[in-house]
Design an enzyme around this catalytic site. Structure first.
Site, PDB file in Angstrom:
ATOM      1  N   SER A   8       0.898  -1.276  -0.033  1.00  0.00           N
ATOM      2  CA  SER A   8      -0.095  -0.034  -0.182  1.00  0.00           C
ATOM      3  C   SER A   8       0.896   1.334   0.000  1.00  0.00           C
ATOM      4  O   SER A   8       1.634   1.792   1.022  1.00  0.00           O
ATOM      5  CB  SER A   8      -0.858  -0.122   1.236  1.00  0.00           C
ATOM      6  OG  SER A   8      -1.911   1.086   1.014  1.00  0.00           O
ATOM      7  N   ASN A  11       0.176   6.058  -5.058  1.00  0.00           N
ATOM      8  CA  ASN A  11       0.636   6.289  -6.606  1.00  0.00           C
ATOM      9  C   ASN A  11       0.589   7.700  -6.903  1.00  0.00           C
ATOM     10  O   ASN A  11       1.369   8.171  -7.483  1.00  0.00           O
ATOM     11  CB  ASN A  11      -0.407   5.315  -7.211  1.00  0.00           C
ATOM     12  CG  ASN A  11       0.024   4.009  -7.076  1.00  0.00           C
ATOM     13  OD1 ASN A  11      -0.500   3.382  -6.102  1.00  0.00           O
ATOM     14  ND2 ASN A  11       0.458   3.169  -8.199  1.00  0.00           N
ATOM     15  N   CYS A  12      -0.589   8.329  -6.469  1.00  0.00           N
ATOM     16  CA  CYS A  12      -0.695   9.701  -6.535  1.00  0.00           C
ATOM     17  C   CYS A  12       0.560  10.590  -6.310  1.00  0.00           C
ATOM     18  O   CYS A  12       0.834  11.833  -6.625  1.00  0.00           O
ATOM     19  CB  CYS A  12      -2.041  10.099  -6.210  1.00  0.00           C
ATOM     20  SG  CYS A  12      -2.088   9.904  -4.486  1.00  0.00           S
TER      21      CYS A  12
END
Length: 109
Positions: A8, A11-12
């Site tokens: 986790s 990504n942004c």
């Protein structure tokens, strides 16, 4: 089972990390397997690849360094993705890169 190391991450935030806005790489991590287990009671195993599913036995065959069988109560299949490489002129050039995961950030730094 997660084939890779990270379960986790934001990504942004990757463009902000390679652009220097986010200085600390650790700020991109959202959860660890231990945190997910404590919060959601989900057994997440990293660096583990499922190579077979046996629905009759409710088991999966997992490959790490060795192969073993693991039974399950419920199975969620989330296959993930890969970056799209469009058929555009120049895309094959050495200085054209994809930004998809944390490993890709090494190409920019």
């Amino acid at each position: 089972m997660e084939k890779g190391y990270y379960v986790s991450f934001a990504n942004c935030g990757l463009p902000y990390y390679i652009g220097g806005v986010i200085k600390d790489r650790n700020a991109l991590f959202v959860s660890k397997p231990e945190t997910i287990d404590i919060k959601y009671h989900v057994d997440v195993r990293i660096n583990s690849e499922v190579i077979a599913i046996n629905p009759e036995k409710k088991s999966v065959t997992v490959k790490i360094n060795k192969t073993y069988e693991l039974t399950y109560d419920k199975l969620l299949i989330s296959t993930g993705s890969t970056p799209i490489h469009p058929q555009l002129e120049g895309f094959e050039r050495e200085n054209v890169l994809t930004l998809w995961n944390l490993s890709d950030t090494r190409s920019y730094l």
